[in-house]
Design an enzyme around this catalytic site. Structure first.
Site, short mmCIF file in Angstrom:
data_model
loop_
_atom_site.label_atom_id
_atom_site.label_comp_id
_atom_site.label_asym_id
_atom_site.label_seq_id
_atom_site.Cartn_x
_atom_site.Cartn_y
_atom_site.Cartn_z
NE ARG A 1 5.29 6.07 17.39
CZ ARG A 1 3.97 6.63 17.52
NH1 ARG A 1 3.22 6.14 16.77
NH2 ARG A 1 3.67 7.61 18.49
CG ASN B 1 -0.07 5.75 14.15
OD1 ASN B 1 -1.18 5.51 14.69
ND2 ASN B 1 1.03 5.88 15.08
CD GLU B 2 0.36 9.48 17.11
OE1 GLU B 2 -0.48 9.88 18.09
OE2 GLU B 2 1.40 9.16 17.47
CB CYS C 1 14.30 12.35 6.40
SG CYS C 1 16.00 11.28 5.82
CB CYS D 1 18.96 11.05 3.81
SG CYS D 1 17.52 10.74 2.76
CB CYS E 1 15.35 14.13 2.14
SG CYS E 1 14.25 12.84 2.75
CD GLU F 1 -3.64 6.80 18.82
OE1 GLU F 1 -3.07 7.44 19.84
OE2 GLU F 1 -3.27 6.43 17.70
CG HIS G 1 -0.48 5.13 26.82
ND1 HIS G 1 -1.98 5.17 26.63
CD2 HIS G 1 -0.07 6.44 26.04
CE1 HIS G 1 -2.26 6.26 26.08
NE2 HIS G 1 -1.25 7.03 25.69
#
Length: 677
Positions: free
Chosen positions: A111, A149-150, A155, A157, A160, A308, A359
């Site tokens: 992700r 998300n989080e 990176c 590359c 970048c 969370e 989980h």
């Protein structure tokens, strides 16, 4: 813009109904009713279903999810779905995936795999956020937007690298300034063209991993750049949301003390802070208190959301211990005690497959309501319902500040010498733990924070001193306050270059010491330190780092007992104006750190009423209407009885408490006392 407007502390969590048929949704909402679940975070990983092809948007599933939640009376924290990009995007645009530290271009998978500098990723992620906001902005059930998300990772590359060069041009303007900042005359590294600059990786400046770099200045700037690059992704999506939803608060879920992203650089761009609490074990109460205080400090003391936590167990570690009975309730109330206006879980129903199928969840695979975990979740839901909105917006009246600085964290841990065994987070945790044990309310704040309202400022391992910080710390002491700092403080400037003066650099006048030498040893080497203040004496062990101090006006409070520097200062206190500067030159173990901090707190009458009761946590929040709430949390496995320091009503039981009477807390027990004015 502040927190979402809610009638009580939000209770619920991440819900992924796209994984199940709608008859399961019906079962879930019956269970949510039983557990008093009133808030759901939805759509976190729905990019592939909402945009199944480059020019196709299909809101069928998300429409059904949001409509059902609204119909069931749930508040919705609606995500933009960009936490993971879809497979078609990586296939059509391979450059959208990340290149790792070793120089390998990743293919589709996992992700955290989107290059933050990719124009395609930036355009399509913002467009998805734009369309989702336009579609649901007028839905009254939507009380908050959840971007991404989080955020995390890095990176390396070509995109970048090009982005890094642009970032450097804006920061330094000229190559002369950059070369000076990076000390590039060392090892013939002088740059004569911006295009010569490479991203620091295993292929360029690094050896033995990301923390071992030939040029700390280059690596430090890349850490800053990567944090900013991901922030740009967040800002892109927030701007897209604002086109149709100008008033609904926007957040993203942080991860507490997470090294890759400087949350202080992000804080101004979030309407409210939120974070995911996954401690490594069930003995983490002090660590969580520090993380909660850090999250609250991001927005100047504004309450945050606990976005969370697991109700039972995680699944991502080699060993995943179960929360013992009562721990979920206790830790949830700890979050509220430190400033949470929402208590949410990952996950509300357990996933049936993939990496998080084991989980913990409020509802397990069997969909039962007669499990211990569900019963405890329902009990907490009832208690939060009973509490109502009395604590919403309540703030912590702290007179103690602890400075937390990502730049110092990065600079210290990428440094060659004095010791790679010294870890910034552990040093900070030791000093916060001492304050926590002593019952002091603490604000964990950035080095740029206004320090005028604090009597005590603690700056552990303040390796980097930037801007006017030294002057502002001096002002705290001059007006009668106390400033505490430690070994490895005042070493480098904002470019990570050593100050060309005696250690601790700009902090030396306040501390009244000079450090000429330092000794680093393996973890099994102990040098005892004798601490003395009046009749109060303690011999405490110290490890890892031992600075050799030459007093320049400071009084000696602690002395080394071993090695050739036995008898020399290890802890000093310098009178500065009406206050003091304390310097702890040795890596004291926890009992020594606690001894020092209690000396400091006692001078300002800041020891808590239960400072001598081990593992009894106290915290105070004051609501906007002046209501004073005192939280008592018993982290012990046995019952403890104390004398009530104030009268009031326990909001969890309705029982009246009188000042001076015995107050009993069961093992893992909680009291929320609305104190009598």
């Amino acid at each position: 813009m502040t927190l979402p407007a809610t009638p009580k502390i939000c209770y619920g969590g991440d819900y992924n109904p796209e994984q199940w048929p709608q008859d399961v949704w019906t079962q879930d909402y019956r269970l949510f009713d039983a557990a008093r679940i009133d808030t759901v975070t939805v759509g976190v990983f729905t990019w592939a279903s909402t945009q199944p092809a480059p020019d196709v948007y299909d809101f069928t599933t998300l429409d059904a999810i949001v409509e059902r939640a609204a119909a069931e009376g749930r508040a919705v924290c609606l995500a933009t779905g960009t936490g993971a990009h879809p497979a078609w995007l990586a296939r059509a645009h391979p450059e959208v995936t990340r290149t790792d530290f070793e120089g390998r271009r990743h293919r589709f998978g996992q992700r955290h795999n989107s290059c933050p500098s990719s124009p395609v990723f930036r355009r399509l992620s913002a467009e998805l956020a734009r369309r989702i906001a336009a579609r649901y902005a007028d839905n009254p059930a939507v009380i908050a937007w959840h971007v991404g998300n989080e955020y995390g990772g890095a990176c390396y590359c070509e995109l970048c690298t090009a982005g890094f060069r642009d970032w450097l041009r804006k920061k330094y303007r000229t190559l002369d300034r950059l070369n000076h900042a990076w000390c590039t005359t060392f090892w013939s590294h002088t740059f004569t063209d911006w295009g010569e600059i490479e991203a620091p990786s295993a292929l360029t400046e690094h050896w033995r991993g990301p923390d071992h770099t030939a040029f700390q200045g280059i690596t430090l700037d890349y850490l800053r750049f990567m944090s900013d690059a991901m922030l740009t992704n967040f800002v892109d999506e927030k701007a897209a949301i604002r086109e149709s939803s100008p008033d609904t608060p926007v957040t993203t879920n942080f991860m507490g003390m997470y090294r890759p992203v400087d949350y202080h650089r992000w804080a101004a761009h979030l309407d409210f802070a939120s974070w995911d609490n996954y401690p490594p074990d069930d003995r983490s109460a002090p660590r969580m208190a520090l993380a909660h205080d850090l999250m609250r400090g991001l927005k100047g003391g504004q309450p945050f959301w606990l976005m969370e936590q697991t109700p039972s167990t995680t699944a991502c570690r080699d060993v995943n211990p179960l929360k013992r009975p009562g721990i979920n309730r206790l830790w949830s109330w700890q979050a509220v005690a430190h400033g949470a206006d929402a208590v949410l879980y990952f996950q509300l129903r357990a996933s049936r497959g993939a990496s998080e199928k084991y989980h913990g969840a409020v509802v397990g695979h069997a969909g039962r309501s007669d499990t211990r975990v569900f019963g405890e979740v329902a009990q907490l839901g009832a208690e939060l319902e009973r509490l109502g909105g009395v604590s919403l917006g309540a703030r912590t009246p702290a007179r103690v500040a602890l400075l937390f600085d990502w730049d110092s964290w990065w600079a210290l841990e990428i440094s060659d010498g004095p010791s790679r065994l010294v870890r910034y987070q552990q040093v900070v945790l030791a000093y916060h733990r001492a304050l926590w044990d002593a019952g002091a309310d603490v604000d964990v704040v950035p080095v740029t924070a206004d320090l005028c309202r604090y009597d005590v400022v603690v700056a552990p391992a303040l390796h980097m001193v930037k801007g006017d910080l030294a002057r502002r710390l001096e002002a705290v002491a001059a007006r009668g306050g106390s400033v505490v700092t430690t070994f490895l403080s005042g070493r480098v400037d904002e470019d990570d270059n050593a100050f060309l003066t005696d250690v601790p650099g700009p902090l030396a006048p306040l501390m009244g010491v000079r450090v000429d030498e330092w000794d680093a040893r393996e973890a099994d080497v102990v040098n005892p330190v004798l601490l003395e203040c009046g009749d109060d004496r303690l011999e405490a062990a110290s490890r890892l780092l031992f600075e050799l101090v030459v007093p320049q006006g400071a009084d000696v409070v602690g002395t080394y007992r071993a090695d050739f520097y036995a008898g020399t200062p290890a802890v000093t206190r310098n009178t500065f104006g009406d206050g003091h500067g304390w310097y702890v030159a040795a890596g004291l173990e926890q009992d020594g750190v606690s001894w020092v901090m209690r000396q400091v707190l006692a001078r300002h009458d800041l020891l808590g009423p239960y400072a001598d009761v081990a593992d009894l946590e106290t915290a105070v929040r004051i609501a906007p209407d002046g209501t004073r709430l005192r939280f008592l949390l018993n982290h012990r496995a046995d019952k403890v009885t104390v004398t009530a320091c104030a009268g009031g009503v326990d909001l969890l039981t309705g029982e009246r408490v009188e000042a001076g009477q015995p107050l009993a807390l069961d093992p893992l027990g909680v009291v929320v006392l609305r104190e009598t004015a």
